[in-house]
Design an enzyme around this catalytic site. Structure first.
Site, PDB file in Angstrom:
ATOM      1  N   HIS A   1     -15.387 -16.737  63.165  1.00 15.36           N
ATOM      2  CA  HIS A   1     -14.074 -16.110  62.943  1.00 15.36           C
ATOM      3  C   HIS A   1     -13.834 -14.918  63.866  1.00 15.36           C
ATOM      4  CE1 HIS A   1     -13.171 -18.630  59.560  1.00 15.36           C
ATOM      5  NE2 HIS A   1     -14.174 -18.168  58.835  1.00 15.36           N
TER       6      HIS A   1
ATOM      7  N   ASP B   1     -17.601 -26.175  59.791  1.00 16.06           N
ATOM      8  CA  ASP B   1     -17.428 -25.246  58.678  1.00 16.06           C
ATOM      9  C   ASP B   1     -16.139 -25.574  57.921  1.00 16.06           C
ATOM     10  OD1 ASP B   1     -18.582 -22.198  58.016  1.00 16.06           O
ATOM     11  OD2 ASP B   1     -16.471 -22.447  57.508  1.00 16.06           O
TER      12      ASP B   1
ATOM     13  N   HIS C   1     -13.950 -23.552  56.886  1.00 11.62           N
ATOM     14  CA  HIS C   1     -12.874 -22.690  57.365  1.00 11.62           C
ATOM     15  C   HIS C   1     -12.761 -22.791  58.881  1.00 11.62           C
ATOM     16  CE1 HIS C   1     -14.400 -20.889  53.565  1.00 11.62           C
ATOM     17  NE2 HIS C   1     -13.115 -20.836  53.297  1.00 11.62           N
TER      18      HIS C   1
ATOM     19  N   ASP D   1     -20.294 -24.980  53.908  1.00 15.31           N
ATOM     20  CA  ASP D   1     -19.421 -24.662  52.778  1.00 15.31           C
ATOM     21  C   ASP D   1     -18.457 -25.805  52.465  1.00 15.31           C
ATOM     22  OD1 ASP D   1     -18.258 -24.161  55.217  1.00 15.31           O
ATOM     23  OD2 ASP D   1     -17.450 -22.208  54.697  1.00 15.31           O
TER      24      ASP D   1
END
Length: 343
Positions: A160, A196, A198, A285
């Site tokens: 991120h 991931d 996200h 995740d």
């Protein structure tokens, strides 16, 4: 498979993050990496080595000098005020405001961050710096030592973090730093596969206008999932990077059947690109019991994921990202690696 790991990750242990309208204990905690390391050793995956120190130069190839200066010195400035607790931002240059860097600590933190999920503690800089060295050491094992694969057990995660922006538990973009190192050392084309839950908004933004890095990402639909403002399917790159960015946003509740279809599409793009090396942002995740995600992958699915990545037939660097079902994170991450090695 070689694993690179540093105990320095424990130096970063944020007390809280702002989520769902409350200050809650951080989901991104030291036990995440500890559980992965325990599983690596329990499964005899391979040797575990400490990172070498390649210095700041390869980090500066991805992150701006002013951002690094702020990040490195932020805790000392905070501690000098006599304040207690983590340093957290609370204001940002939103759409109606100027994107201008203030001189105050809190103003600068807002300028260099995009959410309140990246607390700075006394040990955050060292932990993030060491995580980047973990990624660079694993990269070096492939580039210089000729290993076919390696696992960078990084914490804190990185995908991120943009060139001058932290957020989403991320401070330095470990996989982008490793990708740039491959290019600086003679590789011509690098592909990144982000699995991931996200979207890897930081990685995308770093390489969005470039054709020497193909970025592919399978993630929760940003219309309803963090990071909300990037990760849509129509983001295909800009300028020289047009056609080298592919996002595969999926609805909440997606299971392996749906997720693996997106993986096939991403792998097809990677195969067509024919990179010299593949880097995987290994977030687990996507697991069905992850507390802050909404996909439904189960532990055996990660074996299949690793096997499919292996069939790309390229030198492959795995870089640890998210995964917050702490008891299962080691099982799921190592399943990907073991699935990769069975092919």
């Amino acid at each position: 498979m070689l694993t690179i790991y540093s105990d320095d990750h424990r130096l970063h242990h944020g007390r809280c993050e702002l989520i769902d309208g409350q200050l809650k204990p951080c989901f991104e905690m030291p036990s995440r990496a500890d559980h992965v390391l325990q599983r690596v050793k329990a499964r005899n995956l391979g040797p575990v080595l400490a990172p070498d120190d390649f210095g700041l130069a390869p980090v500066q190839r991805v992150h701006s000098a002013d951002y690094l200066e702020f990040f490195k010195g932020a805790w000392q400035r905070w501690a000098a005020t006599g304040s207690e607790g983590d340093l957290l931002p609370f204001t940002w240059p939103a759409r109606t405001l100027r994107s201008i860097k203030p001189t105050s600590l809190h103003g600068e933190f807002g300028y260099y961050s995009f959410d309140a999920g990246a607390p700075i503690t006394a040990g955050t800089w060292q932990a993030a710096y060491s995580a980047a060295q973990v990624a660079l050491t694993a990269q070096n094992a492939i580039q210089q030592d000729g290993l076919p694969s390696a696992f960078a057990l990084c914490r804190p995660p990185g995908h991120h973090a943009a060139g001058d922006l932290m957020g989403g538990y991320c401070y330095l973009n470990n996989i982008a730093i490793a990708a740039q190192a491959f290019l600086d050392q003679g590789r011509k084309k690098v592909a990144i596969l982000d699995v991931d839950y996200h979207h890897g908004n930081g990685t995308q933004s770093i390489f969005y206008e470039r054709s020497d890095v193909l970025f592919t990402s399978i993630h929760g639909d940003p219309a309803i999932e963090f990071p909300f403002f990037l990760g849509y399917a129509d983001e295909l790159g800009e300028g020289p990077g047009t056609g080298y960015n592919f996002n595969y946003p999926l609805p909440a509740g997606s299971d392996w059947a749906a997720w693996s279809q997106a993986l096939e599409q991403a792998c097809a793009q990677i195969q067509a690109y024919d990179p010299d090396v593949v880097l995987v942002s290994l977030g687990v995740d996507t697991f069905k019991d992850d507390p802050i995600s909404q996909f439904k992958l189960d532990s055996p699915d990660y074996l299949s994921m690793g096997a499919r990545i292996a069939r790309l037939g390229k030198p492959t660097l795995f870089v640890m990202e998210g995964g917050y079902a702490v008891e299962e994170i080691g099982i799921n991450a190592v399943n990907v690696l073991e699935g990769f090695e069975t092919v």
